[in-house]
Every structure is written in C-alpha cells, then in structure tokens.
Enzyme design. Structure first.
Site, short mmCIF file in Angstrom:
data_model
loop_
_atom_site.label_atom_id
_atom_site.label_comp_id
_atom_site.label_asym_id
_atom_site.label_seq_id
_atom_site.Cartn_x
_atom_site.Cartn_y
_atom_site.Cartn_z
N SER A 234 35.79 16.14 6.29
CA SER A 234 34.53 16.02 7.39
C SER A 234 34.16 14.67 7.65
CB SER A 234 33.56 16.85 6.82
OG SER A 234 32.71 17.21 7.63
N ASP A 328 39.21 26.12 11.49
CA ASP A 328 38.02 25.08 11.19
C ASP A 328 36.96 25.45 12.51
OD1 ASP A 328 36.30 23.17 10.57
OD2 ASP A 328 37.51 21.56 11.01
N HIS A 362 37.32 24.85 7.32
CA HIS A 362 36.97 23.64 7.19
C HIS A 362 37.14 23.21 5.83
CE1 HIS A 362 35.04 19.85 8.35
NE2 HIS A 362 34.23 20.02 7.51
#
Length: 420
Positions: A234, A328, A362
């Site tokens: 991230s 994601d 994610h």
C-alpha cells in the site's frame, strides 16, 4: 471411535497443516469448525461441511467441502476462512515472539449450522500457529530518528537484510518481519508514523528517514552490509519504490499493491521535492455494507498534470517486483504495475517484474493468513474494502510468499558461507 488428526500441531503460520478424520460411518455428514481468540479477546471462526468416504474417512487434501464457508477441495480452507464475530475486524498478531495463536479445531458428527454451537463437539484439537521460529530475536530499535523492531534469525550470520513497510494504518506491524527472520533474513519492521515519538499522522514523506534506516541496517553486525531489500504494501509499497529509485544501497524491492506515483503527501529527499497527487476523496464509493471502496481516489497517473509525480523507476539500480491483486479495491494496482513495468522497459530497464493474481485483494499477506475483504481503518475511523475472493486470494498468498523469499534470496548480497 472418531479421531481428528491435525499435523503438525505446532508450526509456523505460513506452513501447511494436514487435517484428517477417521472412525466415521460411511457417507456420514459432519461439520468441521475452527476458531481462535485474538489478543484483544475477539473471536474469529470458520466452518465447513464434509461427507466421509466408504471407509469412514475425511482427508481435507482430497475430500471436498459441501458447504459452509467454502466449497470443494481446500486443505487450508478452515484457516483461510477465519472471520471476525464482530464486523470490520482484521486479524493481526501483535506479540509475534512471546505467544502463538491457539486455533481450536472441532468436529461435530452432524451438520451444525449454528456458527456458535451450543452442544459440545464430538472431538477437538488445539494447535499452535507461531509467527517466529525458535531462536529468532526481536530487538526494539530507537536509533537516531529510526523507530521499529529488528528481527534476527538464529545463528552466527551475517544475514541478508530487509526493511519491511506497511501502509496507511500507521504504527508498527511486525508479523511479516518475524516470518522473514524465520526464513533467514534480518528484517527491520520500520514504523514511520503513529508510533512512539514519530508524528501521529503522515503529513509528509521524508525519504531521508528511510535512507537512515537503510544505513542502520547495512551497518548492523548481524547484517551482510553490501545492501538491503525492501518490501512494502500500500503506501509502504509507494515508499519502497521511491527508495529503490533514489537510495543506492537498496538491492531488491517488492511492491505489494501500491502506486507508482507519489500520492497524497508530498515527498522530499534532500533538495528534491516531489508533489503528491492530491487525493480525491469524493470519488470513494460507499458499498452496501457501509464500507468505502477507494480505488478511484488517487488521481490518474497518466494525466499529463501528474507526470511530475511519477517515480523514475528507470533510475533504480536494482530489480523490482510488483505483486498485484487483480481484485484490489484500494488501488488500481494492475494499472500501476503495468505502467511501472512499461516505463522501465521504455528506458531499457529489464529487471522489473509483474506478478498478477486473479481473485486476490489488497492485503496480500503470508500464507495461512485469512482473507480480510473489509476492515476498519483505525486512522480514518472508516471501514475500507480491501477486496479479494477466498480461494483466489489465499492461493495468491502462498504463491507470492514463495516468490518473495526466492526474489530476496536471489538478489540481496550475502556472504557466501551464509548465503541462503
């Protein structure tokens, strides 16, 4: 007599577990249930239904689940499907050295549809899932500005070094570093806001802080000092990519579901200033569950107005690998990965690799970690959609973890006598 066999009963969380049942009646319908209590006392649980074969056996490596939290042959499904009893919780191990997760596996000799059965199981086994192998050391780090925890593998060393970065939740998250140390890497879980005396929020990214961490790790006596690897997810992936572009001691970089531009906060590296593409929070989508899907808030990296925010991947002097979940729901990670690889190739850089995983969300984490499709972001106070489909995501965690270990073993310099 019904027998529930689980092996091994003590293992690292990234190791597979075999579950077998014997002593049933032929074609008997049963329920297998798993549950654990996290360090906050919250329950995570899963269950699946099975039918024994003509010998009265169920073997999760061959027997298909007929319902419950998943269907089909899924040997680790009970671990993958662990979900919170309270909405929007994420399972994170905090004390990675001192205690394991105790996972209770229960067998009911019938179809039990209640996720919290009132009647006792026919048999039960409790297993231990550890986040560090015996002998791994955890060293709290307060060195200059650097704050974090260094995990050292057992043995003399020196070991290849890795800096481990998480994202916008802030704080110090250690479970990946302790597992990396269990596989022979000296891993620095590095905090950069929301921890100790660091800033409470991330208002600006000072790359010199991360360069200081690289120098600290390369100079540590237990670390082979030629250079280090970096792994980030991230926002941590964005910072990891920036480190690869500007910090020469970075020898291998893994970016998990992150941007290839500077987003949100501006970045500086000495006299270099890079504008962060402003977040467009109004483009977040609220789902039926009340959680936010944020993939559209980061701006268009192909917009000419945002070109100055693109990280110069072609300047990275070492290999880079993008690990991308195709489901994601935080970033358009597939687009970012393709753009990053295309830019590298345009400038003649051939050691940028893209791995895309269908069905993965994610939060690509080490194997054995359950799918977390949505959870509360403690910083914003909002539940966020991370995405992912159970089987696709958890299989991707197994594959990507192997690729992570192999990538670092291949590309981080280490003394010959201790090379992994």
């Amino acid at each position: 007599m019904i027998n529930l066999k689980v092996s091994p009963e003590i293992s690292l969380v990234d190791e597979p577990v075999k579950i077998q049942v014997s002593g049933l009646q032929p074609c008997q319908k049963i329920t297998l249930r798993a549950w654990l209590k996290d360090e906050r006392g919250k329950i995570f649980h899963s269950q699946a239904f099975y039918v024994s074969d003509m010998e009265g056996n169920v073997d999760l490596e061959n027997s298909p689940a007929t319902g419950g939290d998943y269907d089909g042959v899924c040997p680790m499904g009970l671990f993958w499907a662990l979900k919170p009893s309270v909405p929007f919780l994420r399972l994170i191990k905090r004390d990675v050295i001192g205690s394991p997760f105790h996972i209770h596996l229960e067998l009911y000799s019938h179809l039990e549809f209640n996720p919290f059965p009132k009647n006792p199981p026919a048999t039960t086994v409790c297993i231990e899932r550890w986040y560090a192998s015996p002998g791994v050391q955890r060293l709290p780090i307060r060195h200059g500005r650097i704050r974090g925890a260094l995990f050292i593998p057992p043995g003399k060393g020196p070991f290849p070094g890795v800096i481990d970065l998480f994202g916008g939740v802030g704080g110090l998250i250690e479970f990946r570093s302790s597992l990396l140390a269990s596989h022979g890497f000296a891993s620095l879980a590095l905090a950069y806001f929301g921890y100790d005396d660091l800033p409470k929020t991330l208002d600006h990214v000072d790359l010199k802080y991360f360069e200081e961490a690289v120098h600290f790790l390369t100079n540590h006596p237990k670390v082979s000092g030629a250079g280090v690897g970096v792994i980030g997810v991230s926002k941590g992936a964005e910072i990891a990519l920036a480190m690869a572009c500007f910090v020469p001691q970075v020898m291998a970089t893994i970016c998990i579901n992150g941007a290839i531009s500077v987003t949100g906060q501006n970045l500086s590296y000495g006299n270099l200033k890079v504008r962060g593409i402003p977040y467009q929070s109004e483009k977040a989508i609220i789902t039926y569950s009340g959680a936010f899907e944020c993939a559209r808030i980061y701006g268009d990296p192909t917009d000419p107005e945002n070109q100055e925010s693109r990280l110069p991947i072609e300047k990275a002097g070492s290999p880079i690998m993008f690990l991308v979940g195709e489901n994601d729901q935080i970033y358009d990670s597939v687009l970012y990965g393709k753009l990053g690889k295309a830019r590298a190739e345009k400038y003649g850089k051939k050691d940028v690799y893209l791995r895309c995983y269908p069905g993965a969300g994610h939060l690509l984490e080490p194997p054995g970690s359950p799918l977390c499709p949505v959870s509360l972001n403690v910083l914003s106070g909002m539940p966020l959609m991370w995405g992912g489909e159970l089987v696709g995501h958890c299989k991707a965690q197994e594959v990507s973890w192997r690729e992570t270990l192999n990538f670092f073993r291949t590309n981080i310099p280490c003394s010959q006598q201790n090379k992994l």
